[in-house]
Each structure stands twice: as structure tokens, then as C-alpha cells.
Design a protein around this motif. Sequence first.
Motif, PDB file in Angstrom:
ATOM      1  N   ALA A   1      77.776  42.131  20.273  1.00  0.00           N
ATOM      2  CA  ALA A   1      77.709  43.591  20.175  1.00  0.00           C
ATOM      3  C   ALA A   1      78.616  44.086  19.053  1.00  0.00           C
ATOM      4  O   ALA A   1      79.730  43.611  18.892  1.00  0.00           O
ATOM      5  CB  ALA A   1      78.122  44.220  21.485  1.00  0.00           C
ATOM      6  N   GLY A   2      78.128  45.050  18.301  1.00  0.00           N
ATOM      7  CA  GLY A   2      78.945  45.697  17.280  1.00  0.00           C
ATOM      8  C   GLY A   2      79.397  44.801  16.152  1.00  0.00           C
ATOM      9  O   GLY A   2      80.541  44.854  15.736  1.00  0.00           O
ATOM     10  N   THR A   3      78.521  43.968  15.631  1.00  0.00           N
ATOM     11  CA  THR A   3      78.925  43.060  14.568  1.00  0.00           C
ATOM     12  C   THR A   3      78.892  43.694  13.192  1.00  0.00           C
ATOM     13  O   THR A   3      79.431  43.144  12.250  1.00  0.00           O
ATOM     14  CB  THR A   3      78.039  41.799  14.559  1.00  0.00           C
ATOM     15  OG1 THR A   3      76.683  42.198  14.459  1.00  0.00           O
ATOM     16  CG2 THR A   3      78.249  40.980  15.803  1.00  0.00           C
ATOM     17  N   CYS A   4      78.268  44.854  13.058  1.00  0.00           N
ATOM     18  CA  CYS A   4      78.226  45.526  11.768  1.00  0.00           C
ATOM     19  C   CYS A   4      79.584  46.148  11.452  1.00  0.00           C
ATOM     20  O   CYS A   4      80.235  46.709  12.327  1.00  0.00           O
ATOM     21  CB  CYS A   4      77.155  46.617  11.754  1.00  0.00           C
ATOM     22  SG  CYS A   4      75.487  45.988  11.670  1.00  0.00           S
ATOM     23  N   ALA A   5      79.987  46.075  10.214  1.00  0.00           N
ATOM     24  CA  ALA A   5      81.262  46.653   9.798  1.00  0.00           C
ATOM     25  C   ALA A   5      81.261  48.169   9.939  1.00  0.00           C
ATOM     26  O   ALA A   5      82.314  48.786  10.049  1.00  0.00           O
ATOM     27  CB  ALA A   5      81.569  46.262   8.357  1.00  0.00           C
TER      28      ALA A   5
ATOM     29  N   ASN B   1      85.563  50.770   7.698  1.00  0.00           N
ATOM     30  CA  ASN B   1      84.628  51.697   7.079  1.00  0.00           C
ATOM     31  C   ASN B   1      85.180  53.117   7.186  1.00  0.00           C
ATOM     32  O   ASN B   1      84.705  53.925   7.982  1.00  0.00           O
ATOM     33  CB  ASN B   1      83.259  51.591   7.760  1.00  0.00           C
ATOM     34  CG  ASN B   1      82.198  52.372   7.032  1.00  0.00           C
ATOM     35  OD1 ASN B   1      82.443  52.936   5.975  1.00  0.00           O
ATOM     36  ND2 ASN B   1      81.018  52.416   7.593  1.00  0.00           N
ATOM     37  N   LYS B   2      86.159  53.420   6.378  1.00  0.00           N
ATOM     38  CA  LYS B   2      86.818  54.726   6.442  1.00  0.00           C
ATOM     39  C   LYS B   2      85.962  55.835   5.833  1.00  0.00           C
ATOM     40  O   LYS B   2      86.112  56.997   6.181  1.00  0.00           O
ATOM     41  CB  LYS B   2      88.164  54.667   5.740  1.00  0.00           C
ATOM     42  CG  LYS B   2      89.127  53.761   6.463  1.00  0.00           C
ATOM     43  CD  LYS B   2      90.470  53.701   5.804  1.00  0.00           C
ATOM     44  CE  LYS B   2      91.331  52.725   6.591  1.00  0.00           C
ATOM     45  NZ  LYS B   2      92.661  52.629   6.126  1.00  0.00           N
ATOM     46  N   GLU B   3      85.048  55.497   4.939  1.00  0.00           N
ATOM     47  CA  GLU B   3      84.204  56.498   4.286  1.00  0.00           C
ATOM     48  C   GLU B   3      82.922  56.775   5.048  1.00  0.00           C
ATOM     49  O   GLU B   3      82.156  57.658   4.678  1.00  0.00           O
ATOM     50  CB  GLU B   3      83.849  56.066   2.850  1.00  0.00           C
ATOM     51  CG  GLU B   3      85.026  56.121   1.890  1.00  0.00           C
ATOM     52  CD  GLU B   3      85.897  54.871   1.994  1.00  0.00           C
ATOM     53  OE1 GLU B   3      85.375  53.801   2.327  1.00  0.00           O
ATOM     54  OE2 GLU B   3      87.103  54.997   1.757  1.00  0.00           O
ATOM     55  N   GLY B   4      82.632  56.024   6.093  1.00  0.00           N
ATOM     56  CA  GLY B   4      81.419  56.235   6.873  1.00  0.00           C
ATOM     57  C   GLY B   4      80.155  55.757   6.191  1.00  0.00           C
ATOM     58  O   GLY B   4      79.076  56.297   6.398  1.00  0.00           O
ATOM     59  N   GLU B   5      80.263  54.712   5.379  1.00  0.00           N
ATOM     60  CA  GLU B   5      79.107  54.175   4.658  1.00  0.00           C
ATOM     61  C   GLU B   5      78.222  53.341   5.583  1.00  0.00           C
ATOM     62  O   GLU B   5      78.646  52.888   6.632  1.00  0.00           O
ATOM     63  CB  GLU B   5      79.589  53.305   3.500  1.00  0.00           C
ATOM     64  CG  GLU B   5      80.395  54.067   2.473  1.00  0.00           C
ATOM     65  CD  GLU B   5      80.961  53.159   1.397  1.00  0.00           C
ATOM     66  OE1 GLU B   5      80.656  51.954   1.404  1.00  0.00           O
ATOM     67  OE2 GLU B   5      81.707  53.660   0.563  1.00  0.00           O
ATOM     68  N   ALA B   6      76.994  53.128   5.144  1.00  0.00           N
ATOM     69  CA  ALA B   6      76.053  52.285   5.897  1.00  0.00           C
ATOM     70  C   ALA B   6      76.465  50.829   5.779  1.00  0.00           C
ATOM     71  O   ALA B   6      77.147  50.423   4.832  1.00  0.00           O
ATOM     72  CB  ALA B   6      74.643  52.474   5.356  1.00  0.00           C
ATOM     73  N   CYS B   7      76.028  50.025   6.734  1.00  0.00           N
ATOM     74  CA  CYS B   7      76.303  48.592   6.717  1.00  0.00           C
ATOM     75  C   CYS B   7      75.626  47.962   5.498  1.00  0.00           C
ATOM     76  O   CYS B   7      74.462  48.239   5.204  1.00  0.00           O
ATOM     77  CB  CYS B   7      75.774  47.956   8.000  1.00  0.00           C
ATOM     78  SG  CYS B   7      75.943  46.155   8.054  1.00  0.00           S
TER      79      CYS B   7
ATOM     80  N   CYS C   1      72.619  45.380   6.980  1.00  0.00           N
ATOM     81  CA  CYS C   1      71.377  45.849   7.605  1.00  0.00           C
ATOM     82  C   CYS C   1      71.059  47.311   7.314  1.00  0.00           C
ATOM     83  O   CYS C   1      69.975  47.770   7.616  1.00  0.00           O
ATOM     84  CB  CYS C   1      71.438  45.642   9.117  1.00  0.00           C
ATOM     85  SG  CYS C   1      72.590  46.728   9.969  1.00  0.00           S
ATOM     86  N   GLY C   2      72.002  48.087   6.774  1.00  0.00           N
ATOM     87  CA  GLY C   2      71.752  49.485   6.451  1.00  0.00           C
ATOM     88  C   GLY C   2      72.019  50.450   7.587  1.00  0.00           C
ATOM     89  O   GLY C   2      71.726  51.629   7.483  1.00  0.00           O
ATOM     90  N   LYS C   3      72.585  49.955   8.699  1.00  0.00           N
ATOM     91  CA  LYS C   3      72.852  50.799   9.857  1.00  0.00           C
ATOM     92  C   LYS C   3      73.965  51.786   9.554  1.00  0.00           C
ATOM     93  O   LYS C   3      74.987  51.426   8.979  1.00  0.00           O
ATOM     94  CB  LYS C   3      73.223  49.924  11.048  1.00  0.00           C
ATOM     95  CG  LYS C   3      73.548  50.717  12.310  1.00  0.00           C
ATOM     96  CD  LYS C   3      73.796  49.815  13.483  1.00  0.00           C
ATOM     97  CE  LYS C   3      75.214  49.326  13.441  1.00  0.00           C
ATOM     98  NZ  LYS C   3      75.607  48.627  14.646  1.00  0.00           N
ATOM     99  N   GLN C   4      73.771  53.031   9.960  1.00  0.00           N
ATOM    100  CA  GLN C   4      74.790  54.060   9.812  1.00  0.00           C
ATOM    101  C   GLN C   4      75.817  53.915  10.945  1.00  0.00           C
ATOM    102  O   GLN C   4      75.503  53.368  12.002  1.00  0.00           O
ATOM    103  CB  GLN C   4      74.152  55.449   9.867  1.00  0.00           C
ATOM    104  CG  GLN C   4      73.207  55.742   8.731  1.00  0.00           C
ATOM    105  CD  GLN C   4      73.916  55.777   7.386  1.00  0.00           C
ATOM    106  OE1 GLN C   4      75.054  56.219   7.272  1.00  0.00           O
ATOM    107  NE2 GLN C   4      73.237  55.302   6.358  1.00  0.00           N
ATOM    108  N   PRO C   5      77.045  54.402  10.761  1.00  0.00           N
ATOM    109  CA  PRO C   5      78.071  54.269  11.803  1.00  0.00           C
ATOM    110  C   PRO C   5      77.695  54.908  13.133  1.00  0.00           C
ATOM    111  O   PRO C   5      78.148  54.457  14.181  1.00  0.00           O
ATOM    112  CB  PRO C   5      79.281  54.965  11.200  1.00  0.00           C
ATOM    113  CG  PRO C   5      79.069  54.904   9.739  1.00  0.00           C
ATOM    114  CD  PRO C   5      77.585  54.964   9.539  1.00  0.00           C
ATOM    115  N   ASP C   6      76.860  55.931  13.128  1.00  0.00           N
ATOM    116  CA  ASP C   6      76.508  56.597  14.382  1.00  0.00           C
ATOM    117  C   ASP C   6      75.304  55.962  15.085  1.00  0.00           C
ATOM    118  O   ASP C   6      74.957  56.346  16.194  1.00  0.00           O
ATOM    119  CB  ASP C   6      76.240  58.080  14.139  1.00  0.00           C
ATOM    120  CG  ASP C   6      75.126  58.322  13.130  1.00  0.00           C
ATOM    121  OD1 ASP C   6      74.747  57.386  12.417  1.00  0.00           O
ATOM    122  OD2 ASP C   6      74.659  59.470  13.063  1.00  0.00           O
ATOM    123  N   GLU C   7      74.670  54.962  14.471  1.00  0.00           N
ATOM    124  CA  GLU C   7      73.528  54.279  15.078  1.00  0.00           C
ATOM    125  C   GLU C   7      73.999  53.107  15.922  1.00  0.00           C
ATOM    126  O   GLU C   7      75.015  52.479  15.633  1.00  0.00           O
ATOM    127  CB  GLU C   7      72.568  53.787  13.995  1.00  0.00           C
ATOM    128  CG  GLU C   7      71.916  54.911  13.217  1.00  0.00           C
ATOM    129  CD  GLU C   7      71.049  54.407  12.089  1.00  0.00           C
ATOM    130  OE1 GLU C   7      70.106  55.100  11.741  1.00  0.00           O
ATOM    131  OE2 GLU C   7      71.322  53.320  11.548  1.00  0.00           O
TER     132      GLU C   7
END
Length: 66
Positions: free
Chosen positions: A31-35, A42-48, A51-57
Amino acid sequence: MKLALLTIGLLALAFAGIAIKIWAKKEGKFAGTCASQNPFLNKEGEACGFCGKQPDEQDCKKDTVA
């Protein structure tokens, strides 16, 4: 010789622990392996970048084949 056996034993223990964690998890996923899930990485809130996942997904956008 003792150091080599100790090193091999500790490595075997680590691999066994990871294998047990994968076996115990549903569908063998971590679970939660994306940075993007980690606010310290990820202080700037960039996508992974993987995989391209956003921090809120919640789910990874990368299709996995079981």
C-alpha cells in the motif's frame, strides 16, 4: 567465517520478512508505494513519476498483471 554466516542469516531473515509481508497482503500489493503519497518526498504535490498518480488519488494508475 562467523561474520559471513551472520550476514547470510540476516539477509535470509530480511528476504523471509518481505516474502511474508507480500503473502499476507491482499493480492500481494504494498500500500502507498508511490512517492506522491509521502509528503516528505513530494513537497510540491507533483504526480508520481512512475504511474502518474496525483497525491490525492488512492489507486496506482499503472496497470498491474497478476
